[in-house]
Design an enzyme around this catalytic site. Structure first.
Site, PDB file in Angstrom:
ATOM      1  N   VAL A 192     -25.831  22.630-106.579  1.00 53.68           N
ATOM      2  CA  VAL A 192     -25.469  21.120-106.188  1.00 53.68           C
ATOM      3  C   VAL A 192     -23.892  21.053-106.636  1.00 53.68           C
ATOM      4  CG1 VAL A 192     -25.579  18.741-106.690  1.00 53.68           C
ATOM      5  CG2 VAL A 192     -27.598  20.250-106.614  1.00 53.68           C
ATOM      6  N   LYS A 251     -32.765  13.514-113.445  1.00 49.06           N
ATOM      7  CA  LYS A 251     -33.997  12.714-113.355  1.00 49.06           C
ATOM      8  C   LYS A 251     -34.521  12.565-115.003  1.00 49.06           C
ATOM      9  CE  LYS A 251     -36.096  16.156-111.037  1.00 49.06           C
ATOM     10  NZ  LYS A 251     -35.641  16.919-109.926  1.00 49.06           N
ATOM     11  N   GLU A 263     -27.691   8.223-108.459  1.00 49.38           N
ATOM     12  CA  GLU A 263     -28.389   8.432-107.080  1.00 49.38           C
ATOM     13  C   GLU A 263     -29.084   9.314-106.676  1.00 49.38           C
ATOM     14  OE1 GLU A 263     -28.322   5.449-104.672  1.00 49.38           O
ATOM     15  OE2 GLU A 263     -29.843   6.933-104.345  1.00 49.38           O
ATOM     16  N   VAL A 301     -33.375  10.445-107.745  1.00 48.29           N
ATOM     17  CA  VAL A 301     -34.585  10.115-106.898  1.00 48.29           C
ATOM     18  C   VAL A 301     -34.372  10.242-105.525  1.00 48.29           C
ATOM     19  CG1 VAL A 301     -36.184   8.335-106.794  1.00 48.29           C
ATOM     20  CG2 VAL A 301     -34.921   8.675-108.881  1.00 48.29           C
ATOM     21  N   GLY A 344     -33.393  12.673-103.459  1.00 43.66           N
ATOM     22  CA  GLY A 344     -32.355  13.451-102.985  1.00 43.66           C
ATOM     23  C   GLY A 344     -31.288  12.788-102.313  1.00 43.66           C
ATOM     24  N   ILE A 389     -31.721  10.374-100.173  1.00 44.96           N
ATOM     25  CA  ILE A 389     -31.938   8.900 -99.858  1.00 44.96           C
ATOM     26  C   ILE A 389     -31.230   7.946-100.584  1.00 44.96           C
ATOM     27  CG2 ILE A 389     -33.740   7.220 -99.420  1.00 44.96           C
ATOM     28  CD1 ILE A 389     -35.895   9.589 -99.459  1.00 44.96           C
ATOM     29  N   GLU A 426     -41.345  26.265-107.291  1.00 43.71           N
ATOM     30  CA  GLU A 426     -40.670  27.266-108.390  1.00 43.71           C
ATOM     31  C   GLU A 426     -42.037  28.219-108.611  1.00 43.71           C
ATOM     32  OE1 GLU A 426     -38.606  25.457-111.456  1.00 43.71           O
ATOM     33  OE2 GLU A 426     -37.912  23.895-110.035  1.00 43.71           O
ATOM     34  N   ASP A 438     -42.558  15.558-112.241  1.00 43.72           N
ATOM     35  CA  ASP A 438     -41.316  15.241-111.491  1.00 43.72           C
ATOM     36  C   ASP A 438     -41.444  13.778-110.929  1.00 43.72           C
ATOM     37  OD1 ASP A 438     -38.676  16.159-109.977  1.00 43.72           O
ATOM     38  OD2 ASP A 438     -40.040  15.661-108.399  1.00 43.72           O
ATOM     39  N   LYS A 486     -39.545  10.211-111.555  1.00 45.33           N
ATOM     40  CA  LYS A 486     -38.733   9.516-110.633  1.00 45.33           C
ATOM     41  C   LYS A 486     -39.150   8.234-110.575  1.00 45.33           C
ATOM     42  CE  LYS A 486     -37.702  13.679-107.755  1.00 45.33           C
ATOM     43  NZ  LYS A 486     -38.117  14.510-106.981  1.00 45.33           N
TER      44      LYS A 486
HETATM   45  N1  HSE Z   1     -38.870  19.628-106.988  1.00 50.57           N
HETATM   46  C1  HSE Z   1     -38.584  18.260-106.372  1.00 50.57           C
HETATM   47  C2  HSE Z   1     -39.112  18.073-105.425  1.00 50.57           C
HETATM   48  C3  HSE Z   1     -37.032  18.366-105.904  1.00 50.57           C
HETATM   49  O1  HSE Z   1     -40.125  18.870-104.784  1.00 50.57           O
HETATM   50  O2  HSE Z   1     -39.354  16.910-104.686  1.00 50.57           O
HETATM   51  C4  HSE Z   1     -36.135  17.980-106.980  1.00 50.57           C
HETATM   52  O3  HSE Z   1     -36.362  16.700-107.154  1.00 50.57           O
END
Ligand code: HSE
Length: 428
Positions: free
Chosen positions: A15, A106, A130, A133, A135, A137, A190, A201, A205
């Site tokens: 990124v 996050k 931003e 949460v 990506g 959007i 992953e 995750d 968010k």
């Molecule tokens: N691992 C997350 C997803 C992306 O699959 O949405 C990073 O926030």
């Protein structure tokens, strides 16, 4: 044109490199729009000798975070290290030194955003996140700023692309393990997929969205989460026959002054705004009293969408620096309480394997009825005559989660029960 704004970037991974590369290619146009140039003046990396994108000048690299945090010329710190520490400490130090901060982190914002926003406020600087949460959007600024005239009653979101990819594949007939392997092969999941498939995750968010939408202190540990690891392809078929899709839905709502926030697999009616969100895409549905329903849809991950969100924050900060202002989040003195998951209500989809004998349905119905749960429909899907086992699918009316947990314990202990194969909440 105002003086260039000097930026220190912590982390030049996928990124960070994306952000620097966009600035190299589009810096002139962005400077024209903002009235000031964004100048990346230091980049923190682990290894200065590593081969990097041509837009990253080796002379800017440092392995010393102090070279950024203690440089009074640097007005903005962009934190892209990931993980809780040292990222949290660096963000706090930068804010306390009067630097604006952009982060995609996050975990830090979910766990510590409530305090960090207040530190930012005390030092009259911006803390923007931003990219944390959804990506690419633009959801954070919408909740934080654009919906300021609204009382938000509910947010429902598909905010994990990896799990949404897997669930979409399962709706197409793949079993979980197969769909996960495909997601790993394509680089979405992953090697250790737990953070995604166990809904950690998504809970981070949702914690961030809940904190902003309800001006409340709702840390990730207050969010009940159920992952997707126990779902079976069969349930997607049965759900589809009844007009539903299965999605991992993160929901936060304010009911009678109490916050309900949880993430779990959910049967969504096919005409629900989120039901057609497929593959790695994310979407957020917001209910505001003025705006009514608002849906934001886009790519929730990936270097380019995430860089787009980081740059949006960076540009907003530069515009604020030029204007001499900072944006605050106002938290009331007391946060609304959070309802325990057991006290929340839902309709339920159940799939049970039971002995195919007289009186079995009556025993199941009694176990549910004794816990105050009313059956809306019951279908015997399959039976194995040789083994004398039947599979039944039950849809309930709205019931309290704790009552369902109690009823399932009773059902498990009935001699006729072979297995409680699925128990999935249904969107009301
Ligand atoms: N691992 C997350 C997803 C992306 O699959 O949405 C990073 O926030």
């Amino acid at each position: 044109m105002a003086r260039p704004v000097k930026v220190g970037v912590l982390g030049a991974g996928i990124v960070g490199s994306g952000v620097i590369s966009v600035l190299a290619r589009k810096g002139d146009r962005i400077a024209q729009t903002l009235g000031a140039r964004i100048e990346v003046s230091r980049i923190l990396v682990r290894d200065v000798t590593r081969q990097r994108d041509a837009s990253i000048h080796r002379g800017l690299l440092t392995t010393d975070a102090e070279a950024i945090l203690d440089d009074p010329e640097i007005a903005v710190v962009v934190e892209l290290l990931g993980g809780e520490e040292p990222a949290r400490t660096y963000i706090e130090r930068a804010l306390s030194a009067g630097k604006h901060v952009v982060t995609a982190n996050k975990e830090v914002i979910a766990k510590h955003g409530y305090e960090l926003l207040q530190i930012a406020d005390r030092h009259r600087v911006n803390l923007f996140f931003e990219a944390s949460v959804g990506g690419g959007i633009p959801i954070i600024r919408v909740v934080r700023r654009d919906l300021v005239a609204n009382d938000i009653s509910q947010i429902q979101a598909i905010i994990n692309g990896t799990t949404n990819f897997i669930l979409t594949a399962m709706a197409d007939g793949r079993e979980y393990a197969d769909a996960l392997a495909e997601a790993q092969r394509l680089g979405y999941a992953e090697a250790d997929p737990r953070n995604d498939v166990e809904a950690t995750d998504a809970a981070y968010k949702l914690s961030i969205l809940t904190t902003l939408a309800f001006r409340a202190d709702v840390r990730p540990e207050r969010i009940h989460r159920i992952g997707i690891t126990d779902l079976a392809e069969k349930d997607f078929r049965y759900a589809s026959e009844m007009g539903y899709v299965v999605r991992l839905v993160a929901t936060a709502r304010l009911v009678d002054g109490v916050i309900e926030a949880n993430v779990h697999p959910t049967l969504l009616p096919r005409d629900h705004h989120l039901a057609s969100v497929n593959g790695v895409f994310n979407a957020v549905l917001i209910d505001g009293d003025e705006v009514d329903k608002l849906v934001l849809y886009g790519r929730g991950a990936g270097a380019q969408p995430t860089s787009s969100a980081v740059l949006a924050d960076l540009c907003a900060i530069v515009a604020d620096i030029v204007a001499g202002v900072a944006q605050r989040v106002d938290f009331p003195a007391t946060s609304p309480p959070v309802r325990a998951f057991g006290e929340t209500t839902a309709r339920f989809y159940l799939r049970l394997s039971v002995a195919d004998e007289p009186g079995v349905l009556a025993q199941i119905a009694r176990a549910l009825g004794d816990s105050g749960i009313s059956i809306a429909s019951c279908i015997q899907k399959e039976s194995d005559e040789e083994a004398r086992v039947a599979e039944i699918v039950i849809m309930t009316h709205t019931a309290r989660q704790s009552a369902m947990t109690e009823a399932l314990q009773k059902i498990l202990h009935l001699s006729c029960t072979r297995q409680v194969s699925a128990s999935i909440r249904v969107d009301r």
